[in-house]
Design a protein around this motif. Structure first.
Motif, PDB file in Angstrom:
ATOM      1  N   LYS A 141       0.819  -1.203   0.000  1.00 19.96           N
ATOM      2  CA  LYS A 141       0.000   0.000   0.000  1.00 19.96           C
ATOM      3  C   LYS A 141       0.862   1.266   0.000  1.00 19.96           C
ATOM      4  O   LYS A 141       0.528   2.263  -0.651  1.00 19.96           O
ATOM      5  N   SER A 142       1.958   1.229   0.730  1.00 20.80           N
ATOM      6  CA  SER A 142       2.846   2.395   0.800  1.00 20.80           C
ATOM      7  C   SER A 142       3.440   2.718  -0.570  1.00 20.80           C
ATOM      8  O   SER A 142       3.460   3.879  -0.999  1.00 20.80           O
ATOM      9  N   ASN A 143       3.915   1.685  -1.286  1.00 20.57           N
ATOM     10  CA  ASN A 143       4.512   1.907  -2.604  1.00 20.57           C
ATOM     11  C   ASN A 143       3.467   2.290  -3.654  1.00 20.57           C
ATOM     12  O   ASN A 143       3.744   3.105  -4.539  1.00 20.57           O
ATOM     13  N   GLU A 144       2.289   1.696  -3.552  1.00 23.08           N
ATOM     14  CA  GLU A 144       1.229   2.054  -4.497  1.00 23.08           C
ATOM     15  C   GLU A 144       0.841   3.520  -4.324  1.00 23.08           C
ATOM     16  O   GLU A 144       0.690   4.263  -5.306  1.00 23.08           O
ATOM     17  N   ALA A 145       0.709   3.951  -3.053  1.00 22.22           N
ATOM     18  CA  ALA A 145       0.348   5.340  -2.772  1.00 22.22           C
ATOM     19  C   ALA A 145       1.430   6.295  -3.278  1.00 22.22           C
ATOM     20  O   ALA A 145       1.134   7.309  -3.927  1.00 22.22           O
ATOM     21  N   ALA A 146       2.700   5.965  -3.006  1.00 21.23           N
ATOM     22  CA  ALA A 146       3.814   6.822  -3.443  1.00 21.23           C
ATOM     23  C   ALA A 146       3.883   6.885  -4.972  1.00 21.23           C
ATOM     24  O   ALA A 146       4.151   7.942  -5.549  1.00 21.23           O
ATOM     25  N   GLY A 147       3.624   5.751  -5.619  1.00 24.44           N
ATOM     26  CA  GLY A 147       3.634   5.713  -7.083  1.00 24.44           C
ATOM     27  C   GLY A 147       2.570   6.611  -7.687  1.00 24.44           C
ATOM     28  O   GLY A 147       2.825   7.378  -8.616  1.00 24.44           O
ATOM     29  N   HIS A 176       8.136   2.756  -8.048  1.00 23.50           N
ATOM     30  CA  HIS A 176       7.260   2.278  -6.965  1.00 23.50           C
ATOM     31  C   HIS A 176       6.313   1.192  -7.477  1.00 23.50           C
ATOM     32  O   HIS A 176       6.063   0.204  -6.775  1.00 23.50           O
ATOM     33  N   PHE A 177       5.775   1.356  -8.682  1.00 23.40           N
ATOM     34  CA  PHE A 177       4.843   0.367  -9.227  1.00 23.40           C
ATOM     35  C   PHE A 177       5.516  -0.988  -9.465  1.00 23.40           C
ATOM     36  O   PHE A 177       4.876  -2.038  -9.362  1.00 23.40           O
ATOM     37  N   GLU A 178       6.812  -0.967  -9.775  1.00 26.86           N
ATOM     38  CA  GLU A 178       7.548  -2.211 -10.007  1.00 26.86           C
ATOM     39  C   GLU A 178       7.666  -3.063  -8.738  1.00 26.86           C
ATOM     40  O   GLU A 178       7.872  -4.273  -8.814  1.00 26.86           O
ATOM     41  N   LYS A 179       7.500  -2.435  -7.592  1.00 27.47           N
ATOM     42  CA  LYS A 179       7.676  -3.140  -6.311  1.00 27.47           C
ATOM     43  C   LYS A 179       6.393  -3.804  -5.823  1.00 27.47           C
ATOM     44  O   LYS A 179       6.407  -4.510  -4.811  1.00 27.47           O
ATOM     45  N   ILE A 180       5.285  -3.577  -6.506  1.00 27.78           N
ATOM     46  CA  ILE A 180       4.004  -4.062  -5.983  1.00 27.78           C
ATOM     47  C   ILE A 180       3.277  -4.937  -6.996  1.00 27.78           C
ATOM     48  O   ILE A 180       3.596  -4.962  -8.188  1.00 27.78           O
ATOM     49  N   GLU A 181       2.269  -5.632  -6.479  1.00 22.96           N
ATOM     50  CA  GLU A 181       1.339  -6.383  -7.316  1.00 22.96           C
ATOM     51  C   GLU A 181      -0.058  -5.874  -6.970  1.00 22.96           C
ATOM     52  O   GLU A 181      -0.520  -6.004  -5.858  1.00 22.96           O
ATOM     53  N   SER A 182      -0.691  -5.256  -7.957  1.00 20.99           N
ATOM     54  CA  SER A 182      -2.008  -4.653  -7.723  1.00 20.99           C
ATOM     55  C   SER A 182      -2.921  -4.939  -8.898  1.00 20.99           C
ATOM     56  O   SER A 182      -2.468  -5.053 -10.037  1.00 20.99           O
TER      57      SER A 182
END
Length: 540
Positions: A141-147, A176-182
């Motif tokens: 959630k933190s990385n998605e928000a920052a992205g 930031h988006f590369e670090k998450i799965e959404s």
């Protein structure tokens, strides 16, 4: 075990599921309204959101329903109401200290304020959201928000023309988006690629722009607003390359999405490009149709933005009015600051009026010089207009004809015709595309030779120069006094004052004013910016 203990245990075991059921039911209602009801019946969805706010028992539920209402009004194009609900949600979140919701509503407000041109307020909420995103414990959630917030900052920089900064923030968002799965990863990443495409298009790097547009296209679903912007970008590249066939292909795709979209930004961009396409292919009739569509979209955006900025000023004034808790010393300082601001505003407005007067005097001086030159030269030899004319005019008088007319025309007829010409100048008939010497003679109930003689004698110009001068004076007055005209494309300005093409209008404009239309507009905007920079600070 006593009877009372058994009753207490029963109540505890039943209360948890009931509470959980209420929570789940409320959240499900919000999601159903947002994802399903809104697309089927938007007015009904807005009513449901209001009902959910009334039914909400906790601050977190009220916040959720306020955000939902804001999103629905935003979707409906009622940005003023959308911002109002977002601000209410932000106030509640500040009291509850909910970092995840703070990030969500900050990004929402940043986008909404950016859309209406309140860029500094938009930036304030972006920075607030970025700060809150660092406090979110959940890595995803933190990385998605920052992205998403870095992506919003890229949009902000793009709007201001800071393309290098925009590229930097898009790259941050992608990291930031590369670090998450959404489940929204494709959509958000595609938006970043689309922004990069726009940035490189603005920098005239068309191969790189197209590569990013293609990346975005692969990630987007059919019919999305972002996909419409991608097709418009690809069409724009083909326009620059004068590849009319491919330009038409992509612009038709973009138009199909724009016509069904509520996005005024998309409509404005697409209709502008289609107008350019028809101008480039020589279809002036269709070009004018899309010019009208473009102007309507622009005017809708301007009206929406004006409504929000007006409300913003009222809010600031209201906050200032309620500041009775300040000490006497602070009140004195505020009054002095206020009077200083008023003095500055008066100073800059006086300066602006002088600048406008100066611009008008420049025009009058130039027109006078052209008129004097015409007296010493034969009108047909005037270098400023040697290849420029009102296209329908081909009537010419010889010096012998003029002398003969002078002997035949009575002084009463000459005076009456001069009065009629002065009335003609007060109207806007000279902007008629069908204007010609014979047409005007018919309107004034005289003959072409008398009319030509009076214009040459009293207006110091031949007919074509006289009409072109009136048209340029008309459009110059509009540019100085009506801000929206300075946002229009040159082709629309040309059409407004009766010229059949962008190039002829630009040539005549420069011949009369010594400025190209774009340089003249830039000069006026520069002077006006001095006035816009004088403003009251918002109250935090």
């Amino acid at each position: 075990m006593s009877k009372n203990v058994l009753i207490l245990l029963f109540l505890l075991t039943t209360a948890v599921p009931i509470f959980s059921q209420h929570k789940n039911t409320f959240e499900q209602a919000c999601e159903r309204t947002s994802s399903i009801t809104a697309y089927k019946n938007l007015p009904e969805a807005i009513k449901t959101a209001d009902s959910l706010y009334t039914a909400a028992r906790k601050p977190s539920e009220k916040i959720r329903s306020l955000i939902l209402s804001s999103e629905l009004y935003d979707h409906a194009g009622e940005i003023k109401k959308a911002i109002s609900y977002s601000e209410d949600a932000h106030s509640l979140i500040s009291e509850e200290n909910d970092t995840e919701r703070m990030v969500e509503v900050s990004r929402l407000l940043a986008r909404q304020y950016r859309q209406v041109g309140l860029y500094e307020r938009a930036k304030k909420y972006i920075l607030k959201g970025l700060e809150a995103s660092k406090q979110i414990a959940d890595f995803q959630k933190s990385n998605e928000a920052a992205g998403l917030l870095n992506q919003e900052m890229a949009f902000y920089e793009m709007e201001l023309g800071n393309y290098t900064n925009a590229i930097q923030f898009v790259e941050f968002s992608l990291q930031h988006f590369e670090k998450i799965e959404s489940r929204n990863e494709d959509k958000t990443t595609a938006a970043s690629y689309q922004v990069l495409g726009d940035v490189y298009f603005k920098l005239n790097n068309y191969p790189v722009a197209e590569s990013y547009y293609r990346k975005a296209e692969q990630l987007l679903k059919k019919g999305s607003c972002t996909l419409g912007l991608v097709y418009n970008g690809l069409g724009g590249i083909r326009l620059k390359q004068k590849n009319w066939k491919d330009a038409e292909f992509y612009l038709k795709k973009a138009e199909k999405i724009a016509d069904t979209s509520r996005s005024l930004k998309l409509k404005k961009a697409v209709y502008s490009n289609i107008n350019d396409y028809y101008e480039g292919t020589g279809d002036n009739f269709k070009a004018s149709l899309y010019a009208v569509k473009y102007v309507r979209a622009y005017d809708s955006i301007a009206a929406r933005n004006h409504g929000v900025t007006s409300k913003n000023k009222e809010v600031i004034a209201g906050k200032s009015k309620g500041s009775g808790e300040f000490s006497k010393a602070k009140n004195v300082a505020i009054i002095i600051l206020f009077l200083s601001c008023i003095a500055l505003i008066i100073f800059f407005r006086t300066k602006q009026r002088k600048q406008r007067s100066k611009l008008r005097n420049i025009i009058r001086t130039q027109l006078s010089l052209i008129g004097n030159k015409n007296r010493s030269e034969s009108p047909s030899e005037s270098p400023e207009f040697s290849n420029i004319s009102v296209e329908e005019i081909d009537e010419k008088d010889s010096e012998i004809d003029r002398k003969r007319n002078e002997s035949l025309m009575t002084s009463e007829t000459e005076s009456k015709l001069l009065e009629l010409l002065e009335e003609f100048e007060k109207g806007e008939l000279y902007n008629n595309k069908g204007m010609s010497l014979s047409f005007l003679a018919g309107e004034l109930n005289t003959n072409t030779k008398y009319l030509s003689y009076v214009i040459n004698q009293h207006k110091s110009a031949d007919f074509k120069t006289y009409i072109n001068r009136l048209r340029i004076n008309y459009i110059v007055d509009k540019l100085i006094n009506d801000e929206k005209y300075r946002q229009y494309k040159i082709s629309i300005l040309a059409d407004e004052c009766g010229f059949s093409s962008h190039s002829k209008f630009a040539a005549v404009f420069k011949a009369v004013t010594d400025y190209s239309p774009s340089a003249y507009i830039k000069h006026i905007d520069t002077e006006n910016q001095l006035n816009k920079n004088v403003h009251f600070r918002e109250n935090d």
